[in-house]
Design an enzyme around this catalytic site. Structure first.
Site, PDB file in Angstrom:
ATOM      1  CE  LYS A  79       1.074   7.490  16.048  1.00  4.25           C
ATOM      2  NZ  LYS A  79      -0.015   6.394  16.775  1.00  4.25           N
TER       3      LYS A  79
ATOM      4  CG  ASP B  67       4.239   6.166  -0.523  1.00  2.00           C
ATOM      5  OD1 ASP B  67       3.359   5.680   0.042  1.00  2.00           O
ATOM      6  OD2 ASP B  67       5.140   5.577  -1.063  1.00  2.00           O
TER       7      ASP B  67
ATOM      8  CD  GLN C 227      -3.024   0.968   2.072  1.00  2.00           C
ATOM      9  OE1 GLN C 227      -2.581   0.241   3.559  1.00  2.00           O
ATOM     10  NE2 GLN C 227      -4.274   1.724   2.206  1.00  2.00           N
TER      11      GLN C 227
ATOM     12  CD  GLU D 146      -6.362   3.608   6.687  1.00  2.00           C
ATOM     13  OE1 GLU D 146      -6.602   3.630   7.923  1.00  2.00           O
ATOM     14  OE2 GLU D 146      -5.690   2.673   6.179  1.00  2.00           O
TER      15      GLU D 146
ATOM     16  N   GLY E 237       2.524   1.299  11.838  1.00  2.00           N
ATOM     17  CA  GLY E 237       2.090   0.530  13.144  1.00  2.00           C
ATOM     18  C   GLY E 237       1.472  -0.727  12.680  1.00  2.00           C
ATOM     19  N   GLY E 238       0.729  -0.857  11.772  1.00  2.00           N
ATOM     20  CA  GLY E 238       0.035  -1.871  11.283  1.00  2.00           C
ATOM     21  C   GLY E 238      -0.237  -1.852   9.752  1.00  2.00           C
ATOM     22  CG  MET E 239      -0.240  -3.503   5.409  1.00  2.00           C
ATOM     23  SD  MET E 239      -0.962  -1.927   4.859  1.00  2.00           S
ATOM     24  CE  MET E 239      -2.216  -2.850   3.731  1.00  2.00           C
ATOM     25  CD  GLU E 240      -5.234  -1.987   5.739  1.00  2.00           C
ATOM     26  OE1 GLU E 240      -4.182  -1.697   6.511  1.00  2.00           O
ATOM     27  OE2 GLU E 240      -5.850  -1.144   4.807  1.00  2.00           O
TER      28      GLU E 240
ATOM     29  CG  HIS F 130      -6.628   0.832  12.702  1.00  2.00           C
ATOM     30  ND1 HIS F 130      -7.230   1.895  12.499  1.00  2.00           N
ATOM     31  CD2 HIS F 130      -6.241   0.715  11.405  1.00  2.00           C
ATOM     32  CE1 HIS F 130      -7.075   2.465  11.252  1.00  2.00           C
ATOM     33  NE2 HIS F 130      -6.415   1.797  10.681  1.00  2.00           N
ATOM     34  CD  GLU F 131      -3.749  -1.803  10.922  1.00  2.00           C
ATOM     35  OE1 GLU F 131      -4.319  -2.305   9.831  1.00  2.00           O
ATOM     36  OE2 GLU F 131      -3.264  -0.981  11.496  1.00  2.00           O
TER      37      GLU F 131
ATOM     38  CE1 TYR G 274      -4.186   7.074   7.879  1.00  2.00           C
ATOM     39  CE2 TYR G 274      -5.267   5.501   9.394  1.00  2.00           C
ATOM     40  CZ  TYR G 274      -4.306   6.010   8.240  1.00  2.00           C
ATOM     41  OH  TYR G 274      -3.363   5.252   7.991  1.00  2.00           O
TER      42      TYR G 274
ATOM     43  CG  HIS H 296      -8.209  -1.350   7.583  1.00  2.00           C
ATOM     44  ND1 HIS H 296      -8.798  -0.512   6.834  1.00  2.00           N
ATOM     45  CD2 HIS H 296      -7.081  -1.132   8.365  1.00  2.00           C
ATOM     46  CE1 HIS H 296      -8.402   0.416   6.973  1.00  2.00           C
ATOM     47  NE2 HIS H 296      -7.107   0.296   7.928  1.00  2.00           N
TER      48      HIS H 296
HETATM   49  N1  BES Z   1      -3.391   0.882   5.994  1.00  2.00           N
HETATM   50  C1  BES Z   1      -2.762   1.459   6.989  1.00  2.00           C
HETATM   51  C2  BES Z   1      -1.500   1.690   6.904  1.00  2.00           C
HETATM   52  C3  BES Z   1      -0.983   2.319   5.615  1.00  2.00           C
HETATM   53  C4  BES Z   1      -1.813   3.423   4.971  1.00  2.00           C
HETATM   54  C5  BES Z   1       0.107   1.909   4.766  1.00  2.00           C
HETATM   55  C6  BES Z   1      -1.489   3.893   3.624  1.00  2.00           C
HETATM   56  C7  BES Z   1       0.236   2.308   3.581  1.00  2.00           C
HETATM   57  C8  BES Z   1      -0.218   3.585   3.064  1.00  2.00           C
HETATM   58  C9  BES Z   1      -3.053   0.962   8.552  1.00  2.00           C
HETATM   59  O1  BES Z   1      -4.286   0.297   8.580  1.00  2.00           O
HETATM   60  C10 BES Z   1      -2.907   2.159   9.530  1.00  2.00           C
HETATM   61  O2  BES Z   1      -3.519   3.104   9.451  1.00  2.00           O
HETATM   62  N2  BES Z   1      -2.048   1.956  10.278  1.00  2.00           N
HETATM   63  C11 BES Z   1      -1.805   2.853  11.526  1.00  2.00           C
HETATM   64  C12 BES Z   1      -2.607   2.374  12.769  1.00  2.00           C
HETATM   65  C13 BES Z   1      -3.255   3.456  13.446  1.00  2.00           C
HETATM   66  C14 BES Z   1      -4.201   4.412  12.755  1.00  2.00           C
HETATM   67  C15 BES Z   1      -3.974   2.692  14.462  1.00  2.00           C
HETATM   68  C16 BES Z   1      -0.626   3.333  11.496  1.00  2.00           C
HETATM   69  O3  BES Z   1       0.386   2.417  10.915  1.00  2.00           O
HETATM   70  O4  BES Z   1       0.017   4.038  12.389  1.00  2.00           O
HETATM   71 ZN    ZN Z   2      -5.817   1.768   8.555  1.00  2.00          ZN
END
Ligand code: BES
Ligand code: ZN
Length: 610
Positions: free
Chosen positions: A564, A373, A137, A316, A266-269, A293-294, A381, A297
């Site tokens: 982040k 990006d 992503q 998001e 932080g995470g990727m779904e 959160h994940e 969000y 998704h």
């Molecule tokens: N899908 C996103 C991560 C992402 C977004 C990767 C756009 C590449 C491009 C993931 O679900 C996300 O939002 N992660 C957050 C977690 C948080 C909002 C709880 C993160 O990475 O901090």
């Molecule tokens: Zn997300």
């Protein structure tokens, strides 16, 4: 420049002409050359007669293209490459009177593949085996597979991946067994639910697993697996709460993979296998909101998907909304409000940084010529969440809005949509309340930059002790009053409240270095390991220009690569002029250990590129 698709400004593909339905991947993972080599078999369908199949690619080496039915080589051309969007691969389809083809593309990735992070054994926890993981992503899948890299297209996939013996391969799919070969092990996968390209994922390393629930394993290098099993022990409880809010979980398995520290999010779904940063391993489960959160998704994003990155809030913003619905189920409505207040503050911080007239702070930005990006921020969000929160309040509260949410998920499952289609469905569903919906100025919601056009009223019960303590620090005059703070101040606060206390201070004018030094003495903040607390504490110190924190800040942004955390700290260091050279030198030195996307955005934060 080759022509960008009129359907998606970030893709060359034309699914309105020829559409990919299924993929089969056959890969060899080559750690010596740092490439993935093999082929992809694409099942494609004609939508409009007489067109080439156009695939997105980036830094791929295309070796040959064949029509599998006739085993004949097909003519193809690789267009000019754009630095971010890559190059279109146009394949002339054989005339056959048929409506479907199976096309085989033999290819390999390049060592600069933007979707993959290759780690040497020394860069892993175990130090004995190499590691590679992907992050596709938003538009990096094209650097891993030639594909229609637009979220408007969903495909099923199967895969057969060979890796050196002793390593485990995982993908965003169901595991279908493994076979030992001479020097390699072959792993098989299948993802029977159609997914957009950005959800394709792979990781290869010396991995172990522990069961944490009836449909969940946690995976990581063996050094972390017990810690991870403890941290994520509540996964099944979260999944059940999510099913209450959203309906049945269709993906079968829900596993978690804890990645090496350079994982940029932080995470990727990734379906069936969420990827998470090891910075969630706080020991006290206080950072589990990322897993909620994940999990969310699995419906918003993975089942119901934005059809272009301009409508990313549909992924998001909805996911933040569902995440907080689950928080409400598990910890009460006050906790939901508390989380929303934290999100609102993050949004305010983001708008301050980007500037309140930046067009990329629109809920629906124009991404023509813009790399997602570069557009990525808290806006989709939290502004997205605010819109849904506002609509819920307007339309009569959870009793009305939660059934709507389920109906929306059911209506758009397995498909992709834009903001307008959401509005149409909402208006149809709530046609009995048409006058109420008339108050919503959709155009203003989509295109007004800066903070949301409506400010919701949040219940601040859980935030009050955090803001009160922050006020005391702001108002304390060290000249006239002796230091009144003791470690008892924090005793009644949970880890997320300590985080909110620091977030509140970050909204105020910078503290003096004298004050943060006193805070360190009173609270021992520097020894706190919780990454969200550490992050805000270090920012507070940097903004106070407290020299003594700089080494710790530099360590924090090199020992992990979560954007982040890394980006704001680099920006704070850059803003502190005396520290600017150290920030730039640290980045240059560490760059090769960072994932492509992280290095790309930090270079911009440090004004090393446009
Ligand atoms: N899908 C996103 C991560 C992402 C977004 C990767 C756009 C590449 C491009 C993931 O679900 C996300 O939002 N992660 C957050 C977690 C948080 C909002 C709880 C993160 O990475 O901090
Ligand atoms: Zn997300």
């Amino acid at each position: 420049m080759p022509e960008i698709s009129p359907m998606d400004p970030n893709s060359y593909s034309r699914p309105d002409q020829v559409v990919v339905k299924e993929l089969h991947l056959d890969w060899q993972v080559d750690f010596t050359r740092q490439v993935v080599a093999g082929f992809v078999l694409l099942t494609v369908e004609c939508v409009q007669e007489g067109h080439d199949l156009i695939l997105d690619t980036r830094d791929l080496v295309i070796k040959s293209v064949q029509d599998t039915a006739s085993s004949k080589d097909l003519t193809y051309t690789l267009g000019e490459a754009h630095p971010n969007f890559g190059a279109p691969l146009s394949i002339t389809l054989p005339e056959s009177g048929k409506k479907t083809w199976k096309i085989k593309v033999n290819y390999e990735t390049s060592p600069t593949c933007s979707a993959l992070q290759w780690l040497s054994p020394e860069q892993t926890a175990g130090k004995r085996h190499p590691y590679v993981f992907s992050q596709c992503q938003a538009i990096h899948c094209r650097s891993l597979v030639p594909c229609q890299d637009t979220p408007a297209v969903k495909v099923k996939y199967t895969a057969e991946v060979r890796a050196p013996q002793g390593l485990t391969v995982l993908m965003s799919a169901l595991r279908e067994g493994q076979q030992e070969g001479e020097a390699h092990t072959t792993f098989k996968f299948s993802q029977p639910v159609p997914i957009p390209a950005y959800l394709l994922a792979v990781a290869v390393g010396d991995l172990e697993s522990r069961e944490v629930g009836p449909r969940s394993l946690v995976w990581s290098e063996k050094e972390f697996v017990d810690q991870a099993a403890h941290e994520f022990a509540e996964t099944e409880v979260m999944l059940k709460a999510a099913e209450e809010v959203c309906g049945p979980y269709v993906w079968g398995q829900y596993d978690l993979l804890i990645l090496p520290p350079s994982f940029p999010y932080g995470g990727m779904e990734n379906p069936c296998l969420t990827f998470v940063t090891p910075t969630l391993l706080a020991g006290d489960r206080s950072l589990a909101d990322v897993v909620i959160h994940e999990i969310s998704h699995s419906w918003t994003g993975n089942l119901v998907t934005n059809s272009q990155w301009e409508h990313f809030w549909l992924n998001e913003g909805f996911t933040m909304f569902v995440e907080r619905k689950i928080i409400s189920r598990l910890s009460g409505e006050e906790a939901r409000h508390f989380s929303a207040i934290g999100g609102w503050k993050d949004l305010a911080d983001c708008i301050r940084t980007r500037g309140e007239t930046d067009p990329l702070t629109q809920l629906v930005p124009d991404l023509n010529g813009i790399d997602p990006d570069d557009a990525f921020s808290t806006v989709p969000y939290e502004k997205g969440h605010t819109l849904l929160w506002h609509l819920e309040t307007l339309l009569g509260g959870p009793a009305q809005f939660e059934p709507f949410l389920k109906a929306y998920l059911d209506k758009f499952k397995y498909s992709s949509l834009k903001s307008g289609q959401f509005v149409e469905f909402l208006q149809e569903y709530f046609k009995g309340q048409a006058e109420v919906l008339q108050q919503v100025d959709w155009q203003a919601w989509w295109t007004t930059p800066g903070m949301p056009i409506v400010t919701p009223k949040f219940n601040d019960a859980l935030a009050i002790p955090c803001t009160a303590l922050a006020r005391r620090w702001v108002e304390w005059d060290p000249v006239t009053t002796k230091n009144p703070f003791t470690k008892e101040d924090l005793q009644a606060l949970s880890p997320i409240q300590v985080r909110a206390f620091l977030a509140q201070l970050l909204e105020e004018a910078p503290l003096t270095s004298e004050k943060v030094c006193h805070m360190e003495e009173a609270y021992g903040m520097s020894s706190r390991l919780n990454s969200e607390i550490r992050f805000r504490w270090l920012r507070l110190c940097l903004r106070a220009k407290w020299d003594e924190c700089v080494d710790a800040a530099l360590q924090f942004i090199t020992e992990q690569g979560r954007m982040k955390f890394v980006r704001p700290i680099y920006r704070d260091l850059y803003a502190w002029e005396e520290m600017r050279p150290r920030a730039v030198a640290t980045f240059e030195k560490n760059r090769s250990a960072m994932m492509h996307v992280a290095a790309y955005v930090v270079a911009k934060d440090l004004h090393l590129r446009e």
